[in-house]
Design a protein around this motif. Structure first.
Motif, PDB file in Angstrom:
ATOM      1  N   UNK A 184     -27.854 -26.382-100.326  1.00  0.00           N
ATOM      2  CA  UNK A 184     -28.437 -25.769-101.506  1.00  0.00           C
ATOM      3  C   UNK A 184     -27.379 -25.043-102.335  1.00  0.00           C
ATOM      4  N   UNK A 185     -26.478 -24.354-101.648  1.00  0.00           N
ATOM      5  CA  UNK A 185     -25.424 -23.629-102.355  1.00  0.00           C
ATOM      6  C   UNK A 185     -24.505 -24.589-103.100  1.00  0.00           C
ATOM      7  N   UNK A 186     -24.159 -25.702-102.490  1.00  0.00           N
ATOM      8  CA  UNK A 186     -23.302 -26.689-103.140  1.00  0.00           C
ATOM      9  C   UNK A 186     -23.984 -27.297-104.362  1.00  0.00           C
ATOM     10  N   UNK A 225     -22.396 -19.079-104.754  1.00  0.00           N
ATOM     11  CA  UNK A 225     -23.466 -19.357-103.795  1.00  0.00           C
ATOM     12  C   UNK A 225     -22.888 -19.895-102.489  1.00  0.00           C
ATOM     13  N   UNK A 226     -21.883 -20.750-102.593  1.00  0.00           N
ATOM     14  CA  UNK A 226     -21.255 -21.299-101.393  1.00  0.00           C
ATOM     15  C   UNK A 226     -20.457 -20.228-100.670  1.00  0.00           C
ATOM     16  N   UNK A 227     -19.808 -19.351-101.408  1.00  0.00           N
ATOM     17  CA  UNK A 227     -19.095 -18.239-100.793  1.00  0.00           C
ATOM     18  C   UNK A 227     -20.047 -17.394 -99.961  1.00  0.00           C
ATOM     19  N   UNK A 228     -21.218 -17.085-100.531  1.00  0.00           N
ATOM     20  CA  UNK A 228     -22.202 -16.281 -99.804  1.00  0.00           C
ATOM     21  C   UNK A 228     -22.729 -17.020 -98.583  1.00  0.00           C
ATOM     22  N   UNK A 236     -26.228 -25.654-106.205  1.00  0.00           N
ATOM     23  CA  UNK A 236     -26.247 -24.602-107.215  1.00  0.00           C
ATOM     24  C   UNK A 236     -24.890 -24.437-107.891  1.00  0.00           C
ATOM     25  N   UNK A 237     -23.834 -24.450-107.102  1.00  0.00           N
ATOM     26  CA  UNK A 237     -22.490 -24.189-107.644  1.00  0.00           C
ATOM     27  C   UNK A 237     -21.905 -25.383-108.379  1.00  0.00           C
ATOM     28  N   UNK A 238     -22.082 -26.580-107.806  1.00  0.00           N
ATOM     29  CA  UNK A 238     -21.337 -27.744-108.285  1.00  0.00           C
ATOM     30  C   UNK A 238     -22.222 -28.919-108.683  1.00  0.00           C
ATOM     31  N   UNK A 239     -23.529 -28.792-108.479  1.00  0.00           N
ATOM     32  CA  UNK A 239     -24.409 -29.913-108.794  1.00  0.00           C
ATOM     33  C   UNK A 239     -24.243 -31.086-107.850  1.00  0.00           C
ATOM     34  N   UNK A 240     -23.740 -30.843-106.656  1.00  0.00           N
ATOM     35  CA  UNK A 240     -23.513 -31.928-105.696  1.00  0.00           C
ATOM     36  C   UNK A 240     -24.842 -32.380-105.094  1.00  0.00           C
ATOM     37  N   UNK A 241     -24.975 -33.682-104.957  1.00  0.00           N
ATOM     38  CA  UNK A 241     -26.166 -34.223-104.311  1.00  0.00           C
ATOM     39  C   UNK A 241     -26.090 -33.994-102.806  1.00  0.00           C
ATOM     40  N   UNK A 242     -27.228 -34.088-102.155  1.00  0.00           N
ATOM     41  CA  UNK A 242     -27.280 -33.936-100.703  1.00  0.00           C
ATOM     42  C   UNK A 242     -26.369 -34.951-100.011  1.00  0.00           C
ATOM     43  N   UNK A 243     -26.418 -36.198-100.480  1.00  0.00           N
ATOM     44  CA  UNK A 243     -25.611 -37.253 -99.849  1.00  0.00           C
ATOM     45  C   UNK A 243     -24.125 -36.968 -99.993  1.00  0.00           C
ATOM     46  N   UNK A 244     -23.706 -36.607-101.199  1.00  0.00           N
ATOM     47  CA  UNK A 244     -22.289 -36.309-101.420  1.00  0.00           C
ATOM     48  C   UNK A 244     -21.840 -35.138-100.559  1.00  0.00           C
ATOM     49  N   UNK A 245     -22.644 -34.090-100.483  1.00  0.00           N
ATOM     50  CA  UNK A 245     -22.268 -32.917 -99.698  1.00  0.00           C
ATOM     51  C   UNK A 245     -22.209 -33.232 -98.212  1.00  0.00           C
ATOM     52  N   UNK A 246     -23.154 -34.032 -97.737  1.00  0.00           N
ATOM     53  CA  UNK A 246     -23.148 -34.397 -96.319  1.00  0.00           C
ATOM     54  C   UNK A 246     -21.911 -35.216 -95.960  1.00  0.00           C
ATOM     55  N   UNK A 247     -21.474 -36.077 -96.880  1.00  0.00           N
ATOM     56  CA  UNK A 247     -20.321 -36.934 -96.588  1.00  0.00           C
ATOM     57  C   UNK A 247     -18.999 -36.193 -96.763  1.00  0.00           C
ATOM     58  N   UNK A 248     -18.826 -35.534 -97.925  1.00  0.00           N
ATOM     59  CA  UNK A 248     -17.508 -34.986 -98.272  1.00  0.00           C
ATOM     60  C   UNK A 248     -17.296 -33.547 -97.838  1.00  0.00           C
ATOM     61  N   UNK A 249     -18.360 -32.858 -97.466  1.00  0.00           N
ATOM     62  CA  UNK A 249     -18.226 -31.448 -97.089  1.00  0.00           C
ATOM     63  C   UNK A 249     -18.592 -31.248 -95.613  1.00  0.00           C
ATOM     64  N   UNK A 250     -19.882 -31.261 -95.295  1.00  0.00           N
ATOM     65  CA  UNK A 250     -20.302 -30.966 -93.930  1.00  0.00           C
ATOM     66  C   UNK A 250     -19.872 -32.042 -92.946  1.00  0.00           C
TER      67      UNK A 250
END
Length: 232
Positions: free
Chosen positions: A63-65, A162-165, A67-81
């Protein structure tokens, strides 16, 4: 940490906030000096705790990603988490083997002696992460610091608030404060952090701020890793 933020006129931190930050750095140095982070078992326990924290806090981070960057769930799951989870698994699998002493021959001049290479922790580290991959580029260096038996101050980018928090919540909820602490904030907090002595500083960002980090590190002859513009 943005270049624009560094060009803005900083305001002084109040005494309470300044004291909190200095206390965090001192507590982590005391913890390292006490040997808290040295054992392999303790390192693995913290890696496991971070992995569990990522599973528990995944929705908050996603959710934070967004809010901050407009990243989709799929993109965040692949490139971040996903990247961070794989990094933990890789270190978890290989750390015991990597820490085994390696024997070597010192040569004829020192014969008949023998030698060993032992990998020792550095100490207390500072990790300053950027806004564009704010989970990946904060936690990947942190995983390395933990695996190496170091304590760490993590300074997330204020440009992704949001991601920092969410990162601060993750660390404070799931990791041992004797190992890792988070300092949120902007120029003033970062400036105060850089005035302190560390055993390694890891900074990801642009060259302009990289020069600021390098100059501050030079005051204490602190080794630095500067990952600038995606090119180490």
């Amino acid at each position: 940490m943005s270049t624009a933020a560094h060009q803005a006129a900083p305001t002084a931190l109040d005494a309470v906030r300044r004291g909190e930050i200095l206390a965090d750095v001192a507590a982590l140095r005391d913890s390292f000096d006490a040997g808290t982070t040295r054992s392999l078992e303790a390192r693995i326990a913290q890696l496991d705790a971070l992995a569990a924290g990522l599973r528990a806090e995944g929705p908050r981070l996603l959710k934070a990603l967004e809010l901050d960057l407009g990243k989709s769930r799929t993109e965040s799951l692949i490139t971040e988490l996903g990247v961070v989870t794989q990094e933990i698994a890789h270190l978890r699998k290989n750390l015991r083997a990597w820490l085994r002493p390696e024997r070597f021959g010192p040569g004829l001049l020192l014969a008949p002696s023998s030698g060993q290479i032992r990998r020792e922790p550095l100490g207390t580290t500072l990790i300053i992460s950027p806004w564009n991959y704010p989970v990946n580029l904060a936690l990947a260096p942190l995983i390395g610091a933990i695996a190496g038996g170091n304590t760490a101050i993590l300074k997330p980018s204020e440009v992704a608030p949001a991601t920092s928090a969410a990162l601060a919540h993750l660390v404070r909820t799931h990791l041992d404060p004797a190992w890792v602490r988070v300092v949120e904030g902007a120029v003033e907090e970062t400036t105060l952090l850089l005035e302190q002595r560390y055993d390694l500083i890891f900074y990801t960002g642009n060259g302009a701020v990289g020069r600021i980090v390098a100059r501050a590190a030079a005051e204490h002859l602190t080794p630095t890793v500067l990952e600038l513009g995606g090119k180490s």
